[in-house]
Motif scaffolding. Structure first.
Motif, PDB file in Angstrom:
ATOM      1  N   LYS A   1      10.307   6.412  53.484  1.00 24.53           N
ATOM      2  CA  LYS A   1       9.724   6.054  54.782  1.00 24.53           C
ATOM      3  C   LYS A   1       9.478   4.555  54.851  1.00 24.53           C
ATOM      4  O   LYS A   1       9.797   3.907  55.831  1.00 24.53           O
ATOM      5  N   HIS A   2       8.898   3.993  53.786  1.00 25.03           N
ATOM      6  CA  HIS A   2       8.573   2.567  53.787  1.00 25.03           C
ATOM      7  C   HIS A   2       9.273   1.803  52.664  1.00 25.03           C
ATOM      8  O   HIS A   2       8.972   0.642  52.449  1.00 25.03           O
ATOM      9  N   GLY A   3      10.164   2.452  51.915  1.00 19.57           N
ATOM     10  CA  GLY A   3      10.978   1.740  50.938  1.00 19.57           C
ATOM     11  C   GLY A   3      10.667   1.967  49.470  1.00 19.57           C
ATOM     12  O   GLY A   3      11.406   1.501  48.608  1.00 19.57           O
TER      13      GLY A   3
ATOM     14  N   GLY B   1       1.203  15.127  51.977  1.00 21.33           N
ATOM     15  CA  GLY B   1       1.386  16.250  51.072  1.00 21.33           C
ATOM     16  C   GLY B   1       2.789  16.825  51.022  1.00 21.33           C
ATOM     17  O   GLY B   1       3.009  17.851  50.374  1.00 21.33           O
ATOM     18  N   ARG B   2       3.739  16.192  51.677  1.00 22.70           N
ATOM     19  CA  ARG B   2       5.104  16.734  51.719  1.00 22.70           C
ATOM     20  C   ARG B   2       6.144  15.654  51.447  1.00 22.70           C
ATOM     21  O   ARG B   2       5.956  14.499  51.776  1.00 22.70           O
ATOM     22  N   ILE B   3       7.259  16.116  50.900  1.00 21.83           N
ATOM     23  CA  ILE B   3       8.410  15.235  50.738  1.00 21.83           C
ATOM     24  C   ILE B   3       9.178  15.223  52.067  1.00 21.83           C
ATOM     25  O   ILE B   3       8.985  16.108  52.905  1.00 21.83           O
ATOM     26  N   GLN B   4      10.053  14.263  52.248  1.00 20.61           N
ATOM     27  CA  GLN B   4      10.809  14.170  53.490  1.00 20.61           C
ATOM     28  C   GLN B   4      11.616  15.448  53.743  1.00 20.61           C
ATOM     29  O   GLN B   4      12.190  16.030  52.827  1.00 20.61           O
ATOM     30  N   LYS B   5      11.662  15.806  55.016  1.00 18.07           N
ATOM     31  CA  LYS B   5      12.365  17.016  55.455  1.00 18.07           C
ATOM     32  C   LYS B   5      13.842  16.987  55.023  1.00 18.07           C
ATOM     33  O   LYS B   5      14.408  18.012  54.645  1.00 18.07           O
ATOM     34  N   GLU B   6      14.456  15.822  55.062  1.00 18.07           N
ATOM     35  CA  GLU B   6      15.875  15.706  54.703  1.00 18.07           C
ATOM     36  C   GLU B   6      16.113  16.098  53.248  1.00 18.07           C
ATOM     37  O   GLU B   6      17.147  16.692  52.918  1.00 18.07           O
ATOM     38  N   ILE B   7      15.167  15.768  52.368  1.00 17.72           N
ATOM     39  CA  ILE B   7      15.297  16.134  50.953  1.00 17.72           C
ATOM     40  C   ILE B   7      15.170  17.647  50.794  1.00 17.72           C
ATOM     41  O   ILE B   7      15.965  18.281  50.094  1.00 17.72           O
TER      42      ILE B   7
ATOM     43  N   GLU C   1       3.418   3.247  46.122  1.00 22.24           N
ATOM     44  CA  GLU C   1       3.030   1.994  46.750  1.00 22.24           C
ATOM     45  C   GLU C   1       2.452   2.300  48.117  1.00 22.24           C
ATOM     46  O   GLU C   1       2.846   3.269  48.764  1.00 22.24           O
ATOM     47  N   MET C   2       1.542   1.477  48.510  1.00 27.38           N
ATOM     48  CA  MET C   2       1.065   1.509  49.888  1.00 27.38           C
ATOM     49  C   MET C   2       1.520   0.202  50.510  1.00 27.38           C
ATOM     50  O   MET C   2       0.946  -0.849  50.239  1.00 27.38           O
ATOM     51  N   ARG C   3       2.555   0.286  51.279  1.00 27.27           N
ATOM     52  CA  ARG C   3       3.128  -0.893  51.924  1.00 27.27           C
ATOM     53  C   ARG C   3       2.540  -1.016  53.330  1.00 27.27           C
ATOM     54  O   ARG C   3       3.173  -0.658  54.314  1.00 27.27           O
ATOM     55  N   PHE C   4       1.326  -1.511  53.372  1.00 29.38           N
ATOM     56  CA  PHE C   4       0.618  -1.625  54.638  1.00 29.38           C
ATOM     57  C   PHE C   4       1.368  -2.509  55.625  1.00 29.38           C
ATOM     58  O   PHE C   4       1.303  -2.301  56.830  1.00 29.38           O
TER      59      PHE C   4
ATOM     60  N   MET D   1       3.483  -0.351  57.687  1.00 30.32           N
ATOM     61  CA  MET D   1       2.843   0.762  58.387  1.00 30.32           C
ATOM     62  C   MET D   1       2.377   0.341  59.773  1.00 30.32           C
ATOM     63  O   MET D   1       1.993  -0.804  59.983  1.00 30.32           O
ATOM     64  N   ASN D   2       2.376   1.334  60.662  1.00 33.87           N
ATOM     65  CA  ASN D   2       1.782   1.064  61.969  1.00 33.87           C
ATOM     66  C   ASN D   2       0.262   1.238  61.866  1.00 33.87           C
ATOM     67  O   ASN D   2      -0.250   1.649  60.820  1.00 33.87           O
ATOM     68  N   PHE D   3      -0.439   0.932  62.929  1.00 35.51           N
ATOM     69  CA  PHE D   3      -1.897   0.961  62.911  1.00 35.51           C
ATOM     70  C   PHE D   3      -2.436   2.336  62.512  1.00 35.51           C
ATOM     71  O   PHE D   3      -3.329   2.449  61.666  1.00 35.51           O
ATOM     72  N   ALA D   4      -1.898   3.380  63.100  1.00 33.03           N
ATOM     73  CA  ALA D   4      -2.375   4.742  62.807  1.00 33.03           C
ATOM     74  C   ALA D   4      -2.160   5.093  61.341  1.00 33.03           C
ATOM     75  O   ALA D   4      -3.036   5.692  60.699  1.00 33.03           O
ATOM     76  N   GLU D   5      -1.000   4.737  60.796  1.00 26.86           N
ATOM     77  CA  GLU D   5      -0.730   5.018  59.376  1.00 26.86           C
ATOM     78  C   GLU D   5      -1.718   4.291  58.465  1.00 26.86           C
ATOM     79  O   GLU D   5      -2.180   4.851  57.476  1.00 26.86           O
TER      80      GLU D   5
END
Length: 171
Positions: free
Chosen positions: A10-12, A57-63, A116-119, A122-126
């Motif tokens: 999602k964020h790299g 709590g979930r992995i990406q749907k594509e995976i 990692e938390m790549r703030f 991220m958008n504001f809500a994230e």
């Protein structure tokens, strides 16, 4: 033996881990972002590594979809499964819920590479949600205390990546 690393991010972070891992594996290694389009021909690879990040709590749907759709072909491969997850206390549970049990049972390597938390990505809500979740989990995990949402945080565990690579190379 040729290796295919399939990931979703999602964020790299899962992409970063795929690149780090590819440098530690023996032989030819191809890396494929599952969100970029169709997956390469699995019959060309003796080893397949599948990884993604845990969000909510979930992995990406594509995976999840890829694993379910290719479970029969994946049974015949040297298989590795990884997740990127900041919350170490929940890592085993997250890993076990991210992939089908049948694949977990046959995987040569299974690991959480940290996270990692790549703030900055991220958008504001994230950022708000991440901060709230971090505060809640910090009660049980001191490494998450006082996270500043203005700064990116990396808690990748290179020793986990090295261990995973060693297990895959020996498989």
């Amino acid at each position: 033996m040729d290796t295919l690393i399939i990931y979703a991010t999602k964020h790299g972070t899962a992409e970063k881990c795929a690149a780090l891992l590819s440098k530690k594996l023996e032989g030819k290694v191809d890396i494929h972002d599952i969100k970029a389009g169709s997956v390469l021909d699995l019959t060309k690879y003796g080893r397949v590594v599948i990884g993604g990040s845990i969000y909510m709590g979930r992995i990406q749907k594509e995976i999840s979809t890829f694993c379910t759709q290719n479970i029969n072909e994946l049974r015949d491969k040297k298989l590795g499964l990884y997740i990127c997850c900041m919350f170490k206390n929940n890592a085993d549970a997250q890993l076990n819920s991210a992939f089908p049990k049948e694949l977990l049972d046959i995987a040569s390597a299974k690991e959480c590479f940290g996270g990692e938390m790549r703030f900055s990505n991220m958008n504001f809500a994230e950022r708000i949600i991440t901060k709230m979740v971090s505060k809640t989990i910090a009660k049980d995990d001191a490494s998450l205390t006082g996270i500043d949402t203005k700064k990116d945080v990396s808690m990748l565990d290179e020793s986990s990546i090295n261990k995973f690579a060693k297990l895959m190379s020996e498989a």
